[in-house]
Write an enzyme that holds these catalytic residues in place. Structure first.
Site, PDB file in Angstrom:
ATOM      1  N   GLY A  58      -1.615  -7.037  -1.584  1.00 33.12           N
ATOM      2  CA  GLY A  58      -0.197  -6.237  -2.242  1.00 33.12           C
ATOM      3  C   GLY A  58       0.949  -6.603  -1.728  1.00 33.12           C
ATOM      4  CG  ASP A 176       5.761   5.250   2.779  1.00 41.17           C
ATOM      5  OD1 ASP A 176       6.347   5.490   2.253  1.00 41.17           O
ATOM      6  OD2 ASP A 176       6.268   3.719   3.100  1.00 41.17           O
TER       7      ASP A 176
END
Length: 348
Positions: A58, A176
Site C-alpha cells: 500500500g 485517523d
C-alpha cells in the site's frame, strides 16, 4: 539532512541494498536494527540490510508499506516506511506508542515487532494481514455486492473494542480511523493499524493539512483547533463515516475543491445516512446515527457504543464466520485476476 544527495534505494538480486547512513543526532532511540522476541521466548536481531522487498502492499500520504522477508529467518514483515524528519516531541510520543504496540496486549491492533531508522525514513515492522478494509469492500462493489450486516457489525465491534482498550489501558487515541487503516485476515481477525504514529512522525505536515480536505474529519475539527476537537468522539465520527462508506460502496461526501466546500457539507448539512432500501436493520441505522451526531459533546464514547444493540448483537453472533467470508471473497478475487491474466496472454 540532505535527502536529495543520497538517492533512492538500490536493488540487487531482488533485495534492497541500503548504503550506510548514520541516524541524525535527534533520533537517539532508533537504529538500523532491532531485537524482537519470538512466541517461544527466543530473541533475534533484525537488521534492515537483511530485509528483502517482495511486493508493495500500500501507499499513502506519509509513506509506503511493503512486504519484506527477513532472509536469515524467513520471517515475513509488513514494513511501513515513513518519510519524515523527527523532532524531539514526535520522538517522545512515538516511543510511547511503539512500546504500547510492542506489548501485543491488544488483539484488535496490528502486531508491532520493532522500528528502525534508515535512509531518512522510519521503518515500522508489523505483522502481515491479508487485505485492508478499503480494498476488501471495493472487491464487493466491483461484483455489485453489498457487505452483509454481520460482517459490518463485527468490523465495528473490533474497531470500537480496540480503540477503547488503547484509550483506557494505554491512554492513546488513533486520530485517523478510515478503511485503509483497518486490516483483515483469512482467520477473520479485524485489526487497526497506524495508531497515531504517522500523525506524530509527520507532526508539522499534519498541522498544515488539518484545515484542508480530509474526508473522515469530524465537524469539530473542521471548525477549529479546539482542545475538545481531539477527544475520542472524533474517532467515533470517523468510524461512522467509514461504516457508511463500506455499506453503500461509496464515500458519503463529494470530493471537495476547497476547504469552504468541506465546511459547508460536513458542518452545515445533515449527517450522512444509509439508504434503508439497502436492507440493513434498525439497529444498524441507529448506530450510524449515534456515531454521526454533529455535536461532539452529545456523540457517545466507546463504552456507550459497546452497549448499543448493534454491537451487542455482533458480539453474540456465533453463526457468521468472518474467516470464511473474507477467504471466499479473496478467493474469488484471485480467480478473476487469473482469468484476466489469461485473457491478456491470449490477446483476447
Amino acid at each position: 539532512m540532505d535527502m536529495k544527495k543520497r538517492g533512492p534505494p538500490k536493488f540487487q538480486n531482488g533485495g534492497i541494498v541500503i548504503p550506510e547512513t548514520p541516524p541524525p543526532p535527534n533520533v537517539p532511540n532508533l537504529d538500523d536494527k532491532f531485537v524482537m522476541t519470538l512466541d517461544n521466548g527466543d530473541q533475534i536481531e533484525v537488521d534492515a540490510r537483511e530485509l528483502e522487498r517482495k511486493r508493495e502492499l500500500g501507499r499513502g500520504a506519509y509513506g509506503v508499506v511493503e512486504e519484506m522477508i527477513h532472509r536469515p529467518t524467513g520471517m515475513i514483515f509488513a514494513v511501513k516506511r515513513i518519510h519524515s524528519s523527527i523532532n524531539d516531541e514526535s520522538q517522545k510520543l512515538m516511543s510511547t506508542e511503539l512500546k504500547a504496540m510492542k506489548s501485543g496486549s491488544c488483539e484488535q491492533m496490528v502486531r508491532f515487532f520493532g522500528a528502525m531508522f534508515r535512509e531518512g525514513d522510519v521503518w515500522i515492522c508489523m505483522e502481515v494481514m491479508d487485505v485492508s478494509l478499503d480494498k476488501f469492500y471495493r472487491m464487493n462493489v466491483d461484483h455489485h455486492r453489498r457487505l452483509p450486516e454481520p460482517f459490518i457489525a463485527k468490523v465495528a465491534l473490533a474497531v470500537i473494542d480496540g480503540l477503547n482498550f488503547m484509550k483506557e489501558q494505554m491512554g492513546l487515541m488513533h486520530r485517523d480511523v478510515k478503511p485503509s487503516n483497518i486490516l483483515l485476515n483469512k482467520q477473520g481477525a479485524v485489526k487497526i493499524c497506524d495508531f497515531g504514529i504517522s500523525g506524530h512522525l509527520t507532526n508539522s505536515i499534519a498541522k498544515t493539512i488539518n484545515a484542508g480536505c480530509k474526508p473522515y474529519m469530524p465537524p469539530e475539527r473542521i471548525e477549529g483547533e479546539l482542545k475538545d476537537a481531539y477527544g475520542v468522539q472524533a474517532d467515533v465520527w470517523s468510524l461512522g463515516i467509514t461504516l457508511v462508506e463500506i455499506s453503500t460502496g461509496t464515500h458519503p461526501y463529494d470530493r471537495w475543491k476547497t476547504p469552504f466546500e468541506q465546511l459547508k457539507q460536513v458542518v452545515r448539512e445533515p449527517s450522512p445516512q444509509v439508504d434503508r432500501r439497502f436492507g440493513y436493520s434498525d439497529e444498524f441505522h441507529d448506530f450510524i446515527a449515534q456515531c454521526l451526531i454533529k455535536n461532539s459533546n452529545n456523540r457517545p464514547k466507546y463504552a456507550q457504543l459497546l452497549e448499543h444493540p448493534f454491537l451487542v448483537k455482533a458480539k453474540n453472533n456465533t453463526s457468521f464466520d468472518m474467516g470464511e467470508f473474507i477467504t471466499s471473497v479473496l478467493r474469488e478475487e484471485i480467480k478473476e485476476e487469473k482469468f484476466l491474466q489469461n485473457l491478456n496472454m491470449n490477446g483476447e
